[in-house]
Design a protein around this motif. Sequence first.
Motif, short mmCIF file in Angstrom:
data_model
loop_
_atom_site.label_atom_id
_atom_site.label_comp_id
_atom_site.label_asym_id
_atom_site.label_seq_id
_atom_site.Cartn_x
_atom_site.Cartn_y
_atom_site.Cartn_z
N TYR A 162 1.03 -1.36 0.00
CA TYR A 162 -0.12 -0.04 0.10
C TYR A 162 0.99 1.24 -0.01
O TYR A 162 1.27 1.83 1.15
CB TYR A 162 -0.74 0.15 1.22
N PRO A 163 1.32 1.74 -1.00
CA PRO A 163 2.31 3.01 -1.12
C PRO A 163 1.51 4.24 -0.75
O PRO A 163 0.42 4.52 -0.87
CB PRO A 163 2.48 3.23 -2.77
N SER A 164 2.53 4.93 -0.40
CA SER A 164 1.83 6.41 -0.21
C SER A 164 2.21 7.13 -1.51
O SER A 164 3.22 6.96 -2.09
CB SER A 164 2.49 7.09 1.03
N PHE A 176 3.07 10.94 -3.85
CA PHE A 176 3.22 12.23 -3.84
C PHE A 176 3.20 12.89 -5.08
O PHE A 176 3.84 12.18 -6.21
CB PHE A 176 4.69 12.17 -3.12
N LYS A 222 0.19 15.18 -1.04
CA LYS A 222 0.53 13.88 -0.77
C LYS A 222 -0.75 13.33 -0.34
O LYS A 222 -1.76 13.97 -0.05
CB LYS A 222 1.62 13.54 0.28
N THR A 251 -2.16 9.41 1.66
CA THR A 251 -1.56 8.14 1.91
C THR A 251 -1.99 6.90 2.20
O THR A 251 -2.06 5.67 2.29
CB THR A 251 -1.05 8.25 3.55
N ILE A 255 6.37 6.02 -2.36
CA ILE A 255 6.93 5.30 -1.30
C ILE A 255 6.21 4.05 -0.76
O ILE A 255 5.20 4.24 -0.43
CB ILE A 255 6.92 6.09 -0.08
N ALA A 256 6.85 2.98 -0.99
CA ALA A 256 6.12 1.55 -0.75
C ALA A 256 6.90 1.05 0.34
O ALA A 256 7.31 1.73 1.26
CB ALA A 256 6.33 0.48 -2.07
N ASN A 257 6.76 -0.36 0.56
CA ASN A 257 7.50 -0.94 1.74
C ASN A 257 8.72 -0.88 1.96
O ASN A 257 9.01 -0.95 3.13
CB ASN A 257 6.84 -2.45 1.58
N ASP A 258 9.46 -0.55 0.87
CA ASP A 258 11.06 -0.42 1.22
C ASP A 258 11.28 1.04 1.62
O ASP A 258 12.42 1.46 1.85
CB ASP A 258 11.65 -0.92 0.02
N TYR A 259 10.29 2.18 1.70
CA TYR A 259 10.64 3.35 2.39
C TYR A 259 11.24 4.14 1.46
O TYR A 259 12.10 5.02 1.96
CB TYR A 259 11.12 3.26 3.79
N LYS A 260 11.49 3.82 0.19
CA LYS A 260 12.38 4.70 -0.60
C LYS A 260 11.39 5.19 -1.71
O LYS A 260 10.33 4.74 -2.13
CB LYS A 260 13.51 3.75 -1.48
N LEU A 261 11.69 6.52 -1.96
CA LEU A 261 10.95 7.40 -3.33
C LEU A 261 11.28 6.62 -4.55
O LEU A 261 12.35 6.65 -4.97
CB LEU A 261 11.36 8.68 -3.08
N PHE A 263 10.37 7.86 -8.32
CA PHE A 263 9.84 8.86 -9.29
C PHE A 263 9.60 8.30 -10.64
O PHE A 263 10.25 7.39 -11.13
CB PHE A 263 10.94 10.06 -9.33
N TYR A 282 20.31 11.42 -4.20
CA TYR A 282 19.80 11.15 -5.74
C TYR A 282 20.59 11.86 -6.63
O TYR A 282 21.21 13.12 -6.45
CB TYR A 282 18.36 11.80 -5.92
N PRO A 334 15.07 12.42 -10.88
CA PRO A 334 16.17 11.68 -9.71
C PRO A 334 16.03 10.38 -9.82
O PRO A 334 15.21 9.62 -9.60
CB PRO A 334 15.48 12.38 -8.38
N PHE A 365 17.84 7.16 -7.69
CA PHE A 365 18.15 6.78 -6.18
C PHE A 365 19.50 6.22 -6.22
O PHE A 365 20.02 5.46 -7.03
CB PHE A 365 17.25 5.95 -5.53
N GLN A 377 20.97 4.99 0.52
CA GLN A 377 20.16 5.78 1.83
C GLN A 377 20.91 5.23 3.16
O GLN A 377 21.45 4.18 2.92
CB GLN A 377 18.82 5.12 1.73
N THR A 397 8.35 7.99 7.13
CA THR A 397 8.53 8.15 5.92
C THR A 397 7.37 8.01 4.96
O THR A 397 7.04 8.94 4.09
CB THR A 397 9.45 6.85 5.45
N LYS A 398 6.44 7.22 5.08
CA LYS A 398 5.14 6.94 4.30
C LYS A 398 4.24 8.25 4.46
O LYS A 398 3.35 8.47 3.81
CB LYS A 398 4.52 5.52 4.24
N TYR A 444 9.78 12.77 2.13
CA TYR A 444 11.13 13.25 2.06
C TYR A 444 11.23 14.87 1.98
O TYR A 444 10.59 15.30 1.07
CB TYR A 444 12.19 12.58 1.25
#
Lengths: 111, 116
Positions: free
Chosen positions: A30-32, A34, A49, A51, A93-99, A101, B35, B43, B45, B48, B100-101, B105
């Motif tokens: 379940y991503p957030s 942005f 954003k 969520t 941002i999904a379950n790995d907490y990384k953006l 794009f 990034y 950008p 990645f 991190q 974070t979610k 950022y």
Amino acid sequence: GDSVTQMEGPVTLSEEAFLTINCTYTATGYPSLFWYVQYPGEGLQLLLKATKADDKGSNKGFEATYRKETTSFHLEKGSVQVSDSAVYFCALIANDYKLSFGAGTTVTVRA
Amino acid sequence: ETGVTQSPTHLIKTRGQQVTLRCSSQSGHNTVSWYQQALGQGPQFIFQYYREEENGRGNFPPRFSGLQFPNYSSELNVNALELDDSALYLCASTLAGTGTKEYGYTFGSGTRLTVV
């Protein structure tokens, strides 16, 4: 893996026109979602954003609704101004907490 | 509440040299990401850091390395610079976990690196 696809630009509009930038995503869990904006020569600023499903993010007249059924998060503004000229990035941002794009959409608004 | 600050804002280096870019995270943020944004692209990645340990890396070679310090400032180091390393380098910070979610950022204004 997680990915974001947004409509390609550039998009050129007249002042007071309606703006839509399409964004769809693929993600596990379940991503957030942005939208970031980048003005010329600057870094990224968070525009809005959402969520969870059916959430509507809004800021500075821009809106986007988290649609889980269509995996979309389209950005809209009813009346753009010259100052809205920028590059817009959809991101998640999904379950790995990384953006992750999208490629970005360049919007130019003419007076 | 301070934002994310990066230094320097612009930098010109020669191919083969080494460069260090610096970032000060937003107050209270314990996670920092870097990034690379090439001209006209989104950008990408790089990696991190959380609690001074690298906990994720993108598709970048080992000559890209980083450090995070106890005060949450961080560095990006690039060795053996290549012409294709010319880009805007962005630092972003967040609060790890559900923060974070929820909040995403916060980005700095970036360092524009030109390799000649």
